[in-house]
Design a protein around this motif. Structure first.
Motif, PDB file in Angstrom:
ATOM      1  N   GLU A  12      -3.133   7.056  -5.368  1.00  0.00           N
ATOM      2  CA  GLU A  12      -3.650   5.705  -5.636  1.00  0.00           C
ATOM      3  C   GLU A  12      -4.470   5.697  -6.929  1.00  0.00           C
ATOM      4  O   GLU A  12      -5.521   5.066  -7.003  1.00  0.00           O
ATOM      5  CB  GLU A  12      -4.506   5.229  -4.458  1.00  0.00           C
ATOM      6  CG  GLU A  12      -3.780   5.069  -3.146  1.00  0.00           C
ATOM      7  CD  GLU A  12      -2.850   3.853  -3.114  1.00  0.00           C
ATOM      8  OE1 GLU A  12      -2.820   3.100  -4.104  1.00  0.00           O
ATOM      9  OE2 GLU A  12      -2.158   3.667  -2.086  1.00  0.00           O
ATOM     10  N   SER A  15      -5.693   2.199  -8.524  1.00  0.00           N
ATOM     11  CA  SER A  15      -6.611   1.288  -7.828  1.00  0.00           C
ATOM     12  C   SER A  15      -8.032   1.833  -7.696  1.00  0.00           C
ATOM     13  O   SER A  15      -8.968   1.064  -7.471  1.00  0.00           O
ATOM     14  CB  SER A  15      -6.065   0.970  -6.433  1.00  0.00           C
ATOM     15  OG  SER A  15      -5.976   2.142  -5.643  1.00  0.00           O
ATOM     16  N   ASP A  94      -5.774   0.910  -1.428  1.00  0.00           N
ATOM     17  CA  ASP A  94      -4.781   0.162  -2.195  1.00  0.00           C
ATOM     18  C   ASP A  94      -5.221  -1.237  -2.592  1.00  0.00           C
ATOM     19  O   ASP A  94      -4.416  -2.034  -3.075  1.00  0.00           O
ATOM     20  CB  ASP A  94      -3.474   0.073  -1.404  1.00  0.00           C
ATOM     21  CG  ASP A  94      -3.679  -0.504  -0.011  1.00  0.00           C
ATOM     22  OD1 ASP A  94      -4.762  -1.061   0.262  1.00  0.00           O
ATOM     23  OD2 ASP A  94      -2.752  -0.382   0.829  1.00  0.00           O
ATOM     24  N   LEU A  95      -6.503  -1.571  -2.382  1.00  0.00           N
ATOM     25  CA  LEU A  95      -7.079  -2.879  -2.718  1.00  0.00           C
ATOM     26  C   LEU A  95      -6.574  -4.017  -1.830  1.00  0.00           C
ATOM     27  O   LEU A  95      -6.804  -5.185  -2.133  1.00  0.00           O
ATOM     28  CB  LEU A  95      -6.819  -3.231  -4.198  1.00  0.00           C
ATOM     29  CG  LEU A  95      -7.557  -2.370  -5.225  1.00  0.00           C
ATOM     30  CD1 LEU A  95      -7.091  -2.694  -6.637  1.00  0.00           C
ATOM     31  CD2 LEU A  95      -9.067  -2.582  -5.115  1.00  0.00           C
ATOM     32  N   ARG A 200      -0.583  -6.061  -2.259  1.00  0.00           N
ATOM     33  CA  ARG A 200      -0.752  -4.795  -2.980  1.00  0.00           C
ATOM     34  C   ARG A 200      -0.667  -5.040  -4.484  1.00  0.00           C
ATOM     35  O   ARG A 200       0.266  -5.676  -4.966  1.00  0.00           O
ATOM     36  CB  ARG A 200       0.321  -3.799  -2.541  1.00  0.00           C
ATOM     37  CG  ARG A 200       0.294  -2.497  -3.314  1.00  0.00           C
ATOM     38  CD  ARG A 200       1.333  -1.531  -2.798  1.00  0.00           C
ATOM     39  NE  ARG A 200       0.830  -0.771  -1.662  1.00  0.00           N
ATOM     40  CZ  ARG A 200       0.122   0.340  -1.776  1.00  0.00           C
ATOM     41  NH1 ARG A 200      -0.193   0.807  -2.977  1.00  0.00           N
ATOM     42  NH2 ARG A 200      -0.288   0.993  -0.703  1.00  0.00           N
ATOM     43  N   LYS A 201      -1.652  -4.515  -5.213  1.00  0.00           N
ATOM     44  CA  LYS A 201      -1.723  -4.726  -6.663  1.00  0.00           C
ATOM     45  C   LYS A 201      -1.038  -3.608  -7.436  1.00  0.00           C
ATOM     46  O   LYS A 201      -0.431  -3.839  -8.482  1.00  0.00           O
ATOM     47  CB  LYS A 201      -3.185  -4.835  -7.089  1.00  0.00           C
ATOM     48  CG  LYS A 201      -3.392  -5.274  -8.527  1.00  0.00           C
ATOM     49  CD  LYS A 201      -4.871  -5.535  -8.800  1.00  0.00           C
ATOM     50  CE  LYS A 201      -5.098  -6.015 -10.228  1.00  0.00           C
ATOM     51  NZ  LYS A 201      -6.537  -6.291 -10.502  1.00  0.00           N
ATOM     52  N   TYR A 202      -1.143  -2.372  -6.937  1.00  0.00           N
ATOM     53  CA  TYR A 202      -0.568  -1.228  -7.632  1.00  0.00           C
ATOM     54  C   TYR A 202       0.297  -0.417  -6.670  1.00  0.00           C
ATOM     55  O   TYR A 202       0.008  -0.321  -5.477  1.00  0.00           O
ATOM     56  CB  TYR A 202      -1.663  -0.304  -8.189  1.00  0.00           C
ATOM     57  CG  TYR A 202      -2.657  -0.974  -9.102  1.00  0.00           C
ATOM     58  CD1 TYR A 202      -2.324  -1.311 -10.409  1.00  0.00           C
ATOM     59  CD2 TYR A 202      -3.949  -1.261  -8.657  1.00  0.00           C
ATOM     60  CE1 TYR A 202      -3.248  -1.920 -11.251  1.00  0.00           C
ATOM     61  CE2 TYR A 202      -4.884  -1.866  -9.487  1.00  0.00           C
ATOM     62  CZ  TYR A 202      -4.521  -2.191 -10.785  1.00  0.00           C
ATOM     63  OH  TYR A 202      -5.430  -2.799 -11.615  1.00  0.00           O
TER      64      TYR A 202
END
Length: 318
Positions: A12, A15, A94-95, A200-202
């Motif tokens: 990760e 993030s 994972d934000l 999920r951003k990334y």
């Protein structure tokens, strides 16, 4: 220390800086004393290098790195052992979990005296292939565990009293059922809080389709261990005795029928050993004996597995 934020992670790297800055901002705004405890589950990207850089910027950062990938449960179990805060917050890296939820989770543990508060992602941004099986598992878990007030057992965002995490053991893939483990350990004041679920951003999810099969097996395992772990003879012995008694009754009944016919000179249409009921009785007696012996051996073993939570830690910060 007020709060330990424990974050198991695997690959990760994108993030982590944003997540750490966000947590630090929330903590400073609320004047919390805190630590951020990362557990790197054998990442193959540059996650550990990112964590080392974050440690130089944030004194609150602590971290543990596994030599290989053990799974989320292993990460949480080690984090629980290392956590120092009065309230322990777990969240994913994972934000998708919002640190803005932390103050309310902390308040409910401290003021409302909950042992555990579990997040509920009421509005989800996951595909149907994930949300539908999740609903089925949650319904089954509620029914089997008796914890009827939780909608989302597997939500990564949870808050615990320190006493809870220091007295439970998470292994295999039991992270899905920590509220159930806590209940079996005697921590019964369990609450729920609706939390924000972010897309999920990334990167991509690290869990494959095998989690559905593993989830079912883990649910059955935790139900059995929680109910009969310290008294396996109650489970195997009861089934064994019932099977043995049923088989013995059938055998005695068949012998009685044969003796009655012989004593009265009545010919039997076919011998006892030619009847299916004879073999059913025989199998029931053998199966009953085996189940009873299994319960006896299990009672002797009684979950003695000292190496179950032994993990090789490669590095540690803090």
């Amino acid at each position: 220390m007020d709060i330990s934020v424990t974050i198991p992670l695997y690959n990760e790297e994108e993030s982590l800086p944003e997540l750490t800055a966000w947590i630090a901002k929330v903590m400073q705004e609320n004047n919390f004393s805190y630590e951020i405890l990362f557990v790197d589950d054998g990442s193959t990207d540059s996650s550990w290098a990112v964590i080392e850089a974050l440690k130089k910027e944030y004194d609150a950062v602590r971290a543990i790195k596994f030599r290989r990938n053990y799974g989320k449960s292993a990460g949480l179990n080690v984090a629980f052992e290392a956590a120092r805060g009065d309230v322990v917050i777990t969240m994913d890296a994972d934000l998708q979990d919002s640190p803005d939820e932390i103050p309310e989770l902390y308040r409910r543990i401290k003021e409302e005296k909950f042992d555990l508060v579990s997040g509920w992602k009421k509005k989800r941004y996951d595909p149907l292939s994930k949300t539908i099986p999740t609903k089925i598992y949650n319904a089954a878990t509620r029914r089997m565990s008796g914890i009827h007030n939780l909608h989302d057992f597997n939500c990564g965002l949870k808050a615990y009293r320190k006493e809870v995490v220091k007295n439970i053991e998470v292994y295999g893939e039991m992270h899905r059922y920590i509220p159930v483990i806590a209940k079996w350990a005697g921590f019964t004041k369990i609450g729920e809080q609706v939390v924000e679920h972010r897309s999920r951003k990334y990167g991509v999810t690290k869990f494959g389709m095998s989690r559905f099969i593993n989830g079912l097996l883990d649910l059955l395992s935790i139900f059995f261990v929680g109910k009969f772990g310290k008294r396996p003879m109650h489970f195997f012995g009861t089934m064994g005795v019932l099977s043995f008694l049923i088989g013995t009754f059938l055998a005695i009944w068949l012998i009685g029928v044969k003796l009655y016919h012989i004593s009265n000179g009545i010919p039997l249409k076919r011998d006892v050993t030619d009847q299916p009921l004879f073999y059913i009785a025989l199998v029931a007696i053998i199966l009953g004996s085996q189940l009873f012996l299994t319960g006896f051996v299990a009672e002797l073993v009684s979950r003695s597995a000292p190496e179950r939570n032994h993990y090789l830690v490669e590095k540690e910060i803090g």
